[in-house]
Design a protein around this motif. Structure first.
Motif, PDB file in Angstrom:
ATOM      1  N   ALA A 155       7.331  10.682  -6.983  1.00  0.00           N
ATOM      2  CA  ALA A 155       7.836   9.648  -6.081  1.00  0.00           C
ATOM      3  C   ALA A 155       9.058  10.161  -5.320  1.00  0.00           C
ATOM      4  CB  ALA A 155       8.173   8.389  -6.879  1.00  0.00           C
ATOM      5  N   TRP A 156       9.937  10.852  -6.031  1.00  0.00           N
ATOM      6  CA  TRP A 156      11.152  11.398  -5.433  1.00  0.00           C
ATOM      7  C   TRP A 156      10.782  12.397  -4.338  1.00  0.00           C
ATOM      8  CZ3 TRP A 156      16.224  10.262  -5.813  1.00  0.00           C
ATOM      9  CH2 TRP A 156      17.151  11.190  -5.300  1.00  0.00           C
ATOM     10  N   PHE A 157       9.828  13.256  -4.661  1.00  0.00           N
ATOM     11  CA  PHE A 157       9.413  14.270  -3.692  1.00  0.00           C
ATOM     12  C   PHE A 157       8.855  13.618  -2.427  1.00  0.00           C
ATOM     13  CE2 PHE A 157       6.153  16.849  -1.719  1.00  0.00           C
ATOM     14  CZ  PHE A 157       6.834  18.031  -1.493  1.00  0.00           C
ATOM     15  N   ILE A 158       7.965  12.636  -2.619  1.00  0.00           N
ATOM     16  CA  ILE A 158       7.355  12.010  -1.439  1.00  0.00           C
ATOM     17  C   ILE A 158       8.422  11.313  -0.592  1.00  0.00           C
ATOM     18  CG2 ILE A 158       5.690  10.304  -0.622  1.00  0.00           C
ATOM     19  CD1 ILE A 158       4.029  10.813  -3.084  1.00  0.00           C
ATOM     20  N   THR A 196       2.818   8.994   4.283  1.00  0.00           N
ATOM     21  CA  THR A 196       1.691   8.071   4.162  1.00  0.00           C
ATOM     22  C   THR A 196       0.478   8.768   3.562  1.00  0.00           C
ATOM     23  OG1 THR A 196       2.475   7.562   6.367  1.00  0.00           O
ATOM     24  CG2 THR A 196       0.823   6.089   5.425  1.00  0.00           C
ATOM     25  N   VAL A 197       0.265   9.992   4.041  1.00  0.00           N
ATOM     26  CA  VAL A 197      -0.885  10.750   3.537  1.00  0.00           C
ATOM     27  C   VAL A 197      -0.726  11.001   2.043  1.00  0.00           C
ATOM     28  CG1 VAL A 197      -2.203  12.871   3.783  1.00  0.00           C
ATOM     29  CG2 VAL A 197      -1.103  11.851   5.783  1.00  0.00           C
ATOM     30  N   LEU A 198       0.487  11.403   1.643  1.00  0.00           N
ATOM     31  CA  LEU A 198       0.719  11.693   0.225  1.00  0.00           C
ATOM     32  C   LEU A 198       0.552  10.446  -0.633  1.00  0.00           C
ATOM     33  CD1 LEU A 198       3.770  14.097   0.576  1.00  0.00           C
ATOM     34  CD2 LEU A 198       1.479  14.681  -0.225  1.00  0.00           C
ATOM     35  N   LEU A 199       1.052   9.321  -0.125  1.00  0.00           N
ATOM     36  CA  LEU A 199       0.900   8.079  -0.879  1.00  0.00           C
ATOM     37  C   LEU A 199      -0.568   7.700  -0.999  1.00  0.00           C
ATOM     38  CD1 LEU A 199       3.713   5.585   0.112  1.00  0.00           C
ATOM     39  CD2 LEU A 199       3.266   6.646  -2.093  1.00  0.00           C
ATOM     40  N   ALA A 200      -1.301   7.893   0.108  1.00  0.00           N
ATOM     41  CA  ALA A 200      -2.730   7.589   0.074  1.00  0.00           C
ATOM     42  C   ALA A 200      -3.418   8.473  -0.960  1.00  0.00           C
ATOM     43  CB  ALA A 200      -3.353   7.780   1.450  1.00  0.00           C
ATOM     44  N   ALA A 201      -2.965   9.721  -1.054  1.00  0.00           N
ATOM     45  CA  ALA A 201      -3.567  10.652  -2.009  1.00  0.00           C
ATOM     46  C   ALA A 201      -3.378  10.152  -3.442  1.00  0.00           C
ATOM     47  CB  ALA A 201      -2.955  12.037  -1.845  1.00  0.00           C
ATOM     48  N   VAL A 202      -2.213   9.518  -3.697  1.00  0.00           N
ATOM     49  CA  VAL A 202      -1.975   8.967  -5.032  1.00  0.00           C
ATOM     50  C   VAL A 202      -3.014   7.889  -5.345  1.00  0.00           C
ATOM     51  CG1 VAL A 202      -0.343   7.615  -6.414  1.00  0.00           C
ATOM     52  CG2 VAL A 202       0.488   9.482  -4.976  1.00  0.00           C
ATOM     53  N   TRP A 241     -10.621   4.963  -5.435  1.00  0.00           N
ATOM     54  CA  TRP A 241     -11.837   4.828  -4.619  1.00  0.00           C
ATOM     55  C   TRP A 241     -13.097   4.913  -5.462  1.00  0.00           C
ATOM     56  CZ3 TRP A 241     -10.731   8.175   0.378  1.00  0.00           C
ATOM     57  CH2 TRP A 241      -9.625   7.623   1.032  1.00  0.00           C
ATOM     58  N   SER A 242     -12.985   5.463  -6.656  1.00  0.00           N
ATOM     59  CA  SER A 242     -14.181   5.483  -7.500  1.00  0.00           C
ATOM     60  C   SER A 242     -13.891   4.699  -8.774  1.00  0.00           C
ATOM     61  CB  SER A 242     -14.580   6.923  -7.839  1.00  0.00           C
ATOM     62  OG  SER A 242     -13.568   7.522  -8.602  1.00  0.00           O
ATOM     63  N   VAL A 263       3.853   5.261  -9.793  1.00  0.00           N
ATOM     64  CA  VAL A 263       4.337   5.990  -8.617  1.00  0.00           C
ATOM     65  C   VAL A 263       4.724   5.034  -7.488  1.00  0.00           C
ATOM     66  CG1 VAL A 263       3.692   7.623  -6.820  1.00  0.00           C
ATOM     67  CG2 VAL A 263       3.049   8.059  -9.193  1.00  0.00           C
ATOM     68  N   LEU A 264       3.937   4.022  -7.237  1.00  0.00           N
ATOM     69  CA  LEU A 264       4.188   3.160  -6.083  1.00  0.00           C
ATOM     70  C   LEU A 264       5.539   2.444  -6.137  1.00  0.00           C
ATOM     71  CD1 LEU A 264       0.635   1.852  -5.209  1.00  0.00           C
ATOM     72  CD2 LEU A 264       1.918   3.756  -4.241  1.00  0.00           C
ATOM     73  N   PRO A 265       5.855   1.697  -7.229  1.00  0.00           N
ATOM     74  CA  PRO A 265       7.180   1.068  -7.244  1.00  0.00           C
ATOM     75  C   PRO A 265       8.320   2.081  -7.273  1.00  0.00           C
ATOM     76  CG  PRO A 265       5.966   0.585  -9.275  1.00  0.00           C
ATOM     77  CD  PRO A 265       5.036   1.296  -8.372  1.00  0.00           C
ATOM     78  N   LEU A 266       8.093   3.231  -7.938  1.00  0.00           N
ATOM     79  CA  LEU A 266       9.135   4.264  -7.968  1.00  0.00           C
ATOM     80  C   LEU A 266       9.380   4.807  -6.561  1.00  0.00           C
ATOM     81  CD1 LEU A 266       8.582   6.440 -11.151  1.00  0.00           C
ATOM     82  CD2 LEU A 266      10.584   5.103 -10.534  1.00  0.00           C
TER      83      LEU A 266
END
Lengths: 379, 279
Positions: B88-91, B100-106, B111-112, B166-169
């Motif tokens: 989270a810190w890195f992003i 945005t791309v990195l968050l989407a990757a998380v 998706w499955s 990761v999201l709230p962090l």
């Protein structure tokens, strides 16, 4: 059981005078919300146990048949349609639970269903199936004696067997590193942490009871406790308690599994290394049964179908297709020799004595088994 | 009543109906079942009312299971925190235009189906799986693979719930004023004390929110221990599942579910003021 007792419990059944209007109102709104999720509970008080004359509620040449997936011969349904002119709507399920959900709701409209014997017991306790009219089933005489006398439904009052199998031990021939002849196979070094037992209270407990030399249908609390304690000690050697054995056996992940013969043969079809043995201590027989739900719209047509599959040729064709044991004595001469001579499909007379059916022990004792099983699983 | 009040309430209606029907009603049903008597027919739970299920559920025999569940949940939360915070810190700090791309990757694993992914883990970790084969090359293989162990259940849970951490962090890190770190260095703090006295308090809301979002569902999860674990990995959730699915004892299963729920509510009440900012 009285009609009152079997009703689904609702909070407003509490008759206490201390409940004030205000709290009552509050809890009613909370619980009324739930009421829409509760179907009317079935009652088993209605209807006599003696067979009445079976008639179609709807007079039309139709039959709604609900069966397991891949559990019929190619010609069974077309043959029946040609012989009787009755149109069959054929639906499939893959677990007993799935089937029960439909039947218990009482409005599925099926005329003929194929539960396993353990679910037949459950259905009978709740009065979900109707008694059979034997006057419409002249071919009933073709049944083997063992299935007429069977404990789960003596005299075929409610059910006619479709196919049967046994509960035994499936194993990996190349990996197990020893002979699998009985439950001592769980002690084999290669089985440590790589074996499983079935996740079904009665089947799992039967393993413990048989190992200790007790009757798998015992009602003795002490014996049930002993079996539970034995299973708790066996757990240290097990990998899993699961009923999903086909895939792990096929892949070799599991080397020894208590299994239904049908599942074991399915695994063997995918991987020839899978073997199956009936333990020296004994096992259980299980059977899938044709029953007619209480609210079946075409009960008479259902009887005609039952009588049709009880015929010698149709019974044999069915057995040859599904590769399970046939309960139909008259069909025996027409069954594939290879199947008939497979001691695992048709065990010897001697072995059959050690393969009783699971008996309905009544609600109280069944609850004892369930509690002991919970102890085994959580201990 | 003012128009504004009416309007505000009209906005609530769809959600209110939704929650009323699909959350409160099933919950009410579970509470009802928990006070009913077990039935061995198809009804499963019948009259008369009884508290027997609660007496059974509070039996000390279930304590080890309860303890194990707690250990799994806490270990999962800690693992998610250790893995999620640097990410989270890195992003937030270095993501730049790729944030945005990195968050989407998380979020991609979502998706499955979770079940499909757990089966994939099973295939990876079993005796003939990739992990065991590769470890076998360096002599670290294990007979039968790594399934059916405590570690693998925690691994599965961590894998499954990491995005919730990761999201709230990320939100907390993003809001965090990075100049504070420089100020802290200027004022003579070292790396460690800057982290513990400046960064951590600054992102505490995210840590608490993420921890709650991971702790609570991982305590109730039953799929992971059931599929990756063996005989000694059953959790509170899987015992509840047993009571329902084997048709064993709906009242007991319901009572245990209610107890778990009460516990979660307790955690929420005890989360303290800090947590209230975020959840």
């Amino acid at each position: 059981m009285t009609d009152d007792k079997i009703r689904i419990a609702r909070l407003w059944d509490v008759d206490s005078p201390r409940v004030t209007r205000r709290t009552m109102l509050g809890s009613m709104t909370f619980f009324a919300l739930a009421a829409c999720g509760v179907g009317e509970a079935p009652s088993n008080s209605g209807g006599s146990t003696s067979a009445a004359k079976a008639t179609n509620l709807k007079n039309e040449p139709k039959l709604n048949f609900y069966n397991w997936t891949d559990y019929i011969a190619k010609d069974t349904l077309p043959g029946f349609q040609t012989a009787t002119g009755i149109q069959v709507t054929y639906d499939n399920f893959s677990t007993n639970d799935e089937m029960e959900a439909k039947i218990a709701s009482g409005s599925a409209g099926y005329d003929l269903v194929v539960p396993s014997d353990n679910f037949l017991r459950r259905f009978l306790r709740s009065g979900l199936v109707q008694p059979l009219d034997h006057s419409l089933l002249p071919n009933l005489k073709n049944l083997e004696k063992r299935f007429v006398e069977a404990d789960y439904d003596a005299g075929n009052k409610y059910s006619v067997p479709w196919a049967w199998g046994t509960t035994g031990l499936a194993y990996s021939k190349s990996q197990i590193g020893g002979d699998v002849t009985g439950f001592s196979a769980y002690d084999l070094p290669n089985a440590q942490g790589r074996s499983s037992i079935l996740d079904e209270a009665r089947d799992g407990m039967a393993l413990g009871l048989l190992k200790l030399g007790h009757d798998p249908n015992t009602t003795d609390q002490k014996q049930i406790d002993d079996a539970a304690n034995f299973l708790l000690s066996l757990k240290k050697k097990l990998g899993q308690i699961t009923s999903d054995v086909i895939e792990p056996l096929t892949s070799g992940q599991v080397r020894l599994a208590q299994a239904y013969s049908g599942d074991a043969f399915q695994a063997r079809a995918a991987n020839e290394d899978v073997g199956y043995a009936i333990p020296a201590e004994g096992g259980l027989s299980y059977v899938d049964l044709l029953v007619i739900p209480k609210d079946a719209p075409h009960a008479e047509n259902a009887h005609r179908f039952i009588d049709y599959v009880l015929g010698a040729e149709t019974g044999a064709a069915l057995s040859n297709a599904v590769r399970y044991g046939s309960p139909n004595a008259a069909a025996k001469p027409l069954i594939d020799k290879e199947l008939l001579n497979d001691p695992l499909v048709y065990p010897s007379e001697e072995q059959l004595k050690k393969l009783p059916f699971t008996k309905d022990l009544g609600g109280d004792v069944e609850a004892k088994y369930a509690d002991a099983w919970t102890k085994v699983k959580t201990g | 009543m003012s128009r504004r009040w009416l309007k505000a309430n009209a906005l609530l209606t769809p959600t209110g109906l939704w929650l009323g029907i699909f959350l409160i009603a099933p919950l009410a049903l579970v509470v009802q079942f928990s006070f009913a008597t077990r039935d061995t027919g198809v009804a499963r739970a019948v009259l008369p009312w009884t508290t027997q299920a609660y007496l059974t559920a509070l039996d000390p025999a279930f304590l080890p299971i309860f303890g194990r569940t707690l250990v799994y949940a806490v270990a999962t939360t800690v693992a998610c925190l250790l893995l999620g915070f640097p990410l989270a810190w890195f992003i937030a700090r270095h993501g730049g235009k790729y944030r945005t791309v990195l968050l989407a990757a998380v979020l991609i694993p979502f998706w499955s189906s979770y079940l499909a992914r757990i089966y994939a883990w099973k295939a990876l970790l079993d005796g003939e799986g990739l992990v065991n084969t590769m470890l076998g090359w360096v002599g670290l293989g294990r007979d039968g693979g790594f399934l059916l162990t405590h570690g693998v259940v925690i691994l599965g849970l961590t894998y499954g719930f990491l995005p919730f951490m990761v999201l709230p962090l990320y939100v907390a890190c993003e809001r965090f004023d990075f100049r504070l770190v420089e100020a802290s260095y200027d004022l003579g703090h070292g790396r460690a004390s800057t982290f513990f006295r400046v960064v951590l308090p600054g992102v505490m809301t995210g840590v608490l929110a993420g921890s709650l979002l991971v702790l609570v569902p991982s305590a109730g999860d039953f799929v992971t221990p059931k599929l990756l674990g063996g005989v000694d990995q059953s959790t509170f959730g899987s015992v509840i599942d047993d009571q329902f699915r084997g048709g064993n004892n709906w009242p007991l299963g319901s009572a245990m579910a209610v107890l778990l729920l009460v516990l979660v509510v307790l955690v929420l009440v005890l989360r303290g003021r800090r947590g209230e900012d975020v959840l």
